[in-house]
Design a protein around this motif. Sequence first.
Motif, PDB file in Angstrom:
ATOM      1  N   THR A 477      16.637  17.886  19.983  1.00 14.59           N
ATOM      2  CA  THR A 477      15.469  18.285  19.202  1.00 14.59           C
ATOM      3  C   THR A 477      15.447  17.688  17.810  1.00 14.59           C
ATOM      4  O   THR A 477      14.411  17.173  17.351  1.00 14.59           O
ATOM      5  CB  THR A 477      15.414  19.820  19.109  1.00 14.59           C
ATOM      6  OG1 THR A 477      15.411  20.356  20.441  1.00 14.59           O
ATOM      7  CG2 THR A 477      14.161  20.280  18.391  1.00 14.59           C
ATOM      8  N   GLN A 481      11.024  13.095  15.995  1.00 19.40           N
ATOM      9  CA  GLN A 481      10.064  13.408  14.943  1.00 19.40           C
ATOM     10  C   GLN A 481       9.148  14.558  15.371  1.00 19.40           C
ATOM     11  O   GLN A 481       8.763  14.689  16.535  1.00 19.40           O
ATOM     12  CB  GLN A 481       9.256  12.169  14.567  1.00 19.40           C
ATOM     13  CG  GLN A 481      10.104  11.103  13.864  1.00 19.40           C
ATOM     14  CD  GLN A 481       9.264  10.074  13.142  1.00 19.40           C
ATOM     15  OE1 GLN A 481       8.315  10.410  12.436  1.00 19.40           O
ATOM     16  NE2 GLN A 481       9.624   8.802  13.311  1.00 19.40           N
ATOM     17  N   THR A 482       8.795  15.375  14.409  1.00 16.04           N
ATOM     18  CA  THR A 482       8.137  16.655  14.642  1.00 16.04           C
ATOM     19  C   THR A 482       6.804  16.540  15.360  1.00 16.04           C
ATOM     20  O   THR A 482       6.376  17.476  16.046  1.00 16.04           O
ATOM     21  CB  THR A 482       7.944  17.366  13.281  1.00 16.04           C
ATOM     22  OG1 THR A 482       9.233  17.544  12.680  1.00 16.04           O
ATOM     23  CG2 THR A 482       7.281  18.710  13.430  1.00 16.04           C
ATOM     24  N   TYR A 485       6.182  17.779  18.958  1.00 20.20           N
ATOM     25  CA  TYR A 485       6.162  19.192  19.314  1.00 20.20           C
ATOM     26  C   TYR A 485       4.816  19.859  19.062  1.00 20.20           C
ATOM     27  O   TYR A 485       4.677  21.063  19.257  1.00 20.20           O
ATOM     28  CB  TYR A 485       7.274  19.928  18.562  1.00 20.20           C
ATOM     29  CG  TYR A 485       8.631  19.355  18.867  1.00 20.20           C
ATOM     30  CD1 TYR A 485       9.238  19.589  20.089  1.00 20.20           C
ATOM     31  CD2 TYR A 485       9.298  18.529  17.962  1.00 20.20           C
ATOM     32  CE1 TYR A 485      10.476  19.047  20.397  1.00 20.20           C
ATOM     33  CE2 TYR A 485      10.527  17.979  18.259  1.00 20.20           C
ATOM     34  CZ  TYR A 485      11.111  18.237  19.478  1.00 20.20           C
ATOM     35  OH  TYR A 485      12.325  17.695  19.786  1.00 20.20           O
ATOM     36  N   GLY A 486       3.811  19.091  18.640  1.00 20.44           N
ATOM     37  CA  GLY A 486       2.493  19.677  18.461  1.00 20.44           C
ATOM     38  C   GLY A 486       1.722  19.006  17.350  1.00 20.44           C
ATOM     39  O   GLY A 486       2.248  18.180  16.594  1.00 20.44           O
ATOM     40  N   GLY A 522      12.533  17.542  14.397  1.00 17.05           N
ATOM     41  CA  GLY A 522      12.753  18.874  14.953  1.00 17.05           C
ATOM     42  C   GLY A 522      11.466  19.638  15.188  1.00 17.05           C
ATOM     43  O   GLY A 522      10.384  19.219  14.797  1.00 17.05           O
ATOM     44  N   ASP A 523      11.613  20.791  15.829  1.00 20.66           N
ATOM     45  CA  ASP A 523      10.442  21.575  16.219  1.00 20.66           C
ATOM     46  C   ASP A 523      10.126  22.723  15.262  1.00 20.66           C
ATOM     47  O   ASP A 523       9.297  23.581  15.577  1.00 20.66           O
ATOM     48  CB  ASP A 523      10.619  22.116  17.636  1.00 20.66           C
ATOM     49  CG  ASP A 523      11.871  22.982  17.792  1.00 20.66           C
ATOM     50  OD1 ASP A 523      12.602  23.153  16.793  1.00 20.66           O
ATOM     51  OD2 ASP A 523      12.108  23.486  18.906  1.00 20.66           O
ATOM     52  N   GLN A 524      10.779  22.742  14.105  1.00 24.52           N
ATOM     53  CA  GLN A 524      10.489  23.777  13.112  1.00 24.52           C
ATOM     54  C   GLN A 524      10.234  23.094  11.764  1.00 24.52           C
ATOM     55  O   GLN A 524      11.116  23.006  10.920  1.00 24.52           O
ATOM     56  CB  GLN A 524      11.648  24.765  13.011  1.00 24.52           C
ATOM     57  CG  GLN A 524      11.931  25.483  14.322  1.00 24.52           C
ATOM     58  CD  GLN A 524      13.044  26.512  14.199  1.00 24.52           C
ATOM     59  OE1 GLN A 524      12.979  27.438  13.400  1.00 24.52           O
ATOM     60  NE2 GLN A 524      14.089  26.324  14.981  1.00 24.52           N
ATOM     61  N   THR A 662      10.842  21.947  25.648  1.00 25.86           N
ATOM     62  CA  THR A 662      10.310  22.286  24.338  1.00 25.86           C
ATOM     63  C   THR A 662      10.032  23.785  24.263  1.00 25.86           C
ATOM     64  O   THR A 662       9.998  24.486  25.276  1.00 25.86           O
ATOM     65  CB  THR A 662       9.015  21.515  24.052  1.00 25.86           C
ATOM     66  OG1 THR A 662       8.042  21.860  25.058  1.00 25.86           O
ATOM     67  CG2 THR A 662       9.262  20.009  24.114  1.00 25.86           C
ATOM     68  N   ARG A 663       9.803  24.273  23.044  1.00 31.83           N
ATOM     69  CA  ARG A 663       9.523  25.698  22.874  1.00 31.83           C
ATOM     70  C   ARG A 663       8.259  26.107  23.632  1.00 31.83           C
ATOM     71  O   ARG A 663       8.173  27.203  24.181  1.00 31.83           O
ATOM     72  CB  ARG A 663       9.359  26.024  21.386  1.00 31.83           C
ATOM     73  CG  ARG A 663      10.665  26.012  20.614  1.00 31.83           C
ATOM     74  CD  ARG A 663      10.395  26.219  19.124  1.00 31.83           C
ATOM     75  NE  ARG A 663      11.637  26.283  18.390  1.00 31.83           N
ATOM     76  CZ  ARG A 663      12.273  27.414  18.083  1.00 31.83           C
ATOM     77  NH1 ARG A 663      11.758  28.565  18.466  1.00 31.83           N
ATOM     78  NH2 ARG A 663      13.395  27.403  17.404  1.00 31.83           N
ATOM     79  N   ARG A 664       7.279  25.230  23.625  1.00 30.02           N
ATOM     80  CA  ARG A 664       6.026  25.554  24.317  1.00 30.02           C
ATOM     81  C   ARG A 664       6.269  25.748  25.802  1.00 30.02           C
ATOM     82  O   ARG A 664       5.696  26.644  26.433  1.00 30.02           O
ATOM     83  CB  ARG A 664       5.012  24.429  24.075  1.00 30.02           C
ATOM     84  CG  ARG A 664       3.623  24.730  24.607  1.00 30.02           C
ATOM     85  CD  ARG A 664       2.647  23.651  24.190  1.00 30.02           C
ATOM     86  NE  ARG A 664       1.360  23.826  24.841  1.00 30.02           N
ATOM     87  CZ  ARG A 664       0.668  22.872  25.421  1.00 30.02           C
ATOM     88  NH1 ARG A 664       1.156  21.637  25.439  1.00 30.02           N
ATOM     89  NH2 ARG A 664      -0.490  23.112  25.975  1.00 30.02           N
ATOM     90  N   ASN A 737      15.204   8.973  22.026  1.00 27.78           N
ATOM     91  CA  ASN A 737      14.546  10.006  21.201  1.00 27.78           C
ATOM     92  C   ASN A 737      13.354   9.474  20.420  1.00 27.78           C
ATOM     93  O   ASN A 737      12.811  10.172  19.561  1.00 27.78           O
ATOM     94  CB  ASN A 737      15.540  10.686  20.247  1.00 27.78           C
ATOM     95  CG  ASN A 737      16.561  11.514  20.992  1.00 27.78           C
ATOM     96  OD1 ASN A 737      16.206  12.370  21.783  1.00 27.78           O
ATOM     97  ND2 ASN A 737      17.841  11.239  20.750  1.00 27.78           N
TER      98      ASN A 737
END
Length: 974
Positions: A477, A481-482, A485-486, A522-524, A662-664, A737
Amino acid sequence: MTQSLVTSAIPFGVERADHVNAKLKEFRPQLFGKEGLIRSALRDQGVHFMSITVVRGDVGEPTHLVFEMSVDGEPQHAFNTVGTKLASFVSDILSVAAIQSTGSLSQLLASHRVRTGQRLFDIPGLDFCGTPGMTVARIKREYLLARELRSYFDTHPAAGAALTTVARVRDFVKANADLAPLLNPEPFPRLAAEGPSRLDFSFVLSLAFRGLLKFFWPVLCLLGLSVIAATIAAGLLQGFAVGVIAFFLSIIIAAVATLAVVVSVYLGLRRLEAANTPVDTLVNPDAMASLTEAENLKDTQQNHLAGISIMQAGLLRGLTLRIVFWVIGQMATRRFRPGFLGDISTIHYARWLRLPKTNKLLFFSNYGGSWESYLEDFITKASGGLTAAWSNTVGFPRTENLFFKGATDGDRFKRWARRQQQPTWFWYSAYPHLTTARIRTNAAIRQGLGTVSTEDEAAAWLGLFGSKVRPATLIETFEVQTLLYGGLSKHPYATCLAIRLSGDSTQACTWLKSIEDQITFGDQPPIDKVLICALTAGGLGRLGLPSDVQDAFPTAFRLGMGSPGRANLLADTGDDQAGQWLWGGPENAIDAALLIYAASQSTLDSYAEELISGINVAGGQVMHQVTPTPLPQPGPGETASQTVREPFGFADGISQPIIKGTRRWMRRSDTVHAVEPGEFLLGYPDTRGFFPPSPQVPAAMDPGNLLPLAVPTHSLGALQPDFGTSGATAARDLGRNGTFLVIRQLAQYVDVFNDYVNDAAKRYADHPAVPDQLDPELLPEWIGAKMVGRWKDGSSLVRYPHGPATRKQNGKHFWPDNDFLPGAEDPLGERCPLGAHIRRSNPRDSLAPASKDALSIVNRHRILRVGRGFDAVGANDPEEQKPGLLFMCLNADIERQFEFVQQTWAMAWQFHGLENEVDPITGRGGGMGRLTIPSPRGSLNLTGIKDFVRMRGGAYLFMPSRSAVRFLARLGSN
């Protein structure tokens, strides 16, 4: 070193059995604890395990004192060790048993050794070692090393680069005289994450042929002699020709006879299985109490099992037992992973043997964990082998065809196993606190400490302290790059800088290095601002990436969106051609793009100004800037997809692939949209299990070991990291990645679109295809919805054909539906036309209704859209002062994903069997576009569809990983 599993069985009178057991139990305190005399005597003698068990004989059979030993070295070493180190203790036991010996104790043990084998006339038996090649001394040394390193990490936590941490650990070990020699690694077998298929046809056929030769050779020899005799006799009496005929006839007869023998053995086995009466009585409470008393001792992670079963009578059961042991042995050596029995990995040492001159089948096992977990492992992971062996004994649960049923009846099998078990009072373990898993991990810790040479190897080595091997599908993660993730809806303010870098590679690298710590991974993401960086092929060249490495990137990326070949493919012709673009064309090519997202306008403005200043200082230039319209903030209970509208007024960002891992994906179980990471990230398996091609660089180009290995042999397909092969000179993976970013600045003619749907509504108001249930006021929106495939509120035509869902929600929040399957629910396109925009850009199951395979195929072409709309000011376009869309998408393969969607689905004139139709929204029909709207009462043909979108600039870019950014930023200094 040789490892030996040795068994000696000394007969004695059954009347002494209880006294011997009492003596064995009396010695138990001496077997455990630092002060135990037996334990002290056996320490450092190369003895892994040792047990002494009383096996009572039936009427007419002797009772035996059975010594079971697992040692380093030859069998004689075991006898000598017992004879010298345990002489007083064993002599006491022999005295109680009234066993007399004229020679030494070691000679007595050697003379009663039970030699087992798997040939037809051997004493049947099978030995198994769960830690092959591991001596007692090595196991203990590596345990000490691992323990000291864990203590080290308690006070010196891992920090910074993984390889730097490993270097500090090596210095610590070097400074310790006892530990320093362990920096020299010893070999340890590689353990695959999963064992190979155990029953493929070729292996089974080979096993059957070799088994026939091994166990039926007397029959084969007899038949062979018969063939020879018949051939010679016929030849001598009738001549050569008749002899040849006799030979072939004899061969056929011999083959039939062999088959008959095998079939008769099989039928005999089936009769024995049917005749065997399973015994399912409860375990005697007193016996159960003794068994539980002997198990799960304090401060141990191991147990010992001594199983004593009665063989079924007859030669056939003796034959099937031999066959079973041979088959298991072949599987263990040819198919199972080293140290594994099937998928069971908890056994240290185990052995089966038929006790000579008795009807007893013995099973001894030194295993990790509890009896319950051990038996559950057998039931769920290796029931076939257990069934095959014990099915030859009396009272075993009913079996079928030797290997089947039996142990799968878990509860009855456990009760049966308990009834066979004898308490083990005399049992020694050299390392009772260690499981096989910990022994293997300690070996990997030592191996890796001396050999790791790259960042990802070092990270895998650090993972041995409390973690596991990273699965190939698990996304790293914080390397990504962020943007993956959305769309960063919580950062409503954004701008895009299209940049040309300095022609001086040193300056270009200095610029990248100045922002590398600001790029968001990352995802945050941080609350205030996010920075995303991507590079074109030209940008990689300006940073100094050698041309041969650049050539490893995909063709579409290297040529660029503005190249003539891509223009034809994407339909970027006419006034869409690259020569008329604001940026990204042949005269205004870019090298990089920075995407800036912020929580407030002031933060965005100040940060963009700071970044632009840095670009100018480094000799670069901002070629163009697009500033999307700030996103509306969702109200309570709303999401971005309920509030965000693209310029034509339709809800946007509804249908997106969901990347596994992923979190989603963890929050939503969605079989329609879930895709493998490799569809969007390099370095991960795609839907079909393959890894997308990824650019590589030679190890010499990466002196800082910043990039991961191109082929991570230390972890790929491994149960635990394997550092047997150094990656110091192996190629590095520049793409892992990373992903490819497509950016297209599209001007949207909103006024032209609105005029068209209003005019069409008037023109087709009385057409029979218009539903009677439709509110006349909705007719313009209905026309637009047919072109798009959704109503403006995001509700699908498939589920809501006669009006938007929000009209039925009474003001309640509406979540746009996205789980529909148009192929199954609307195969004729009477709700959502086959040529509608969403049905072209993501056909789902349209090409094969309700087919999972069709969904899988379509998902290989999905793109992850992360674009935003802009207004006329944000476009920064002096020619087309219109709102539009900064279209952006991510994909691992530009040709297979973005370009495929554009060429094969959106712009294909005969998509889905249509004729002379293109995407009614993004297509360039020049006023000649059309859309067929099927209806039970006759199709409505929308004609004269105009151009609603114009291409104003764009590029193909590579969005590198954190490691790749660090590597690229240092190219100027390599």
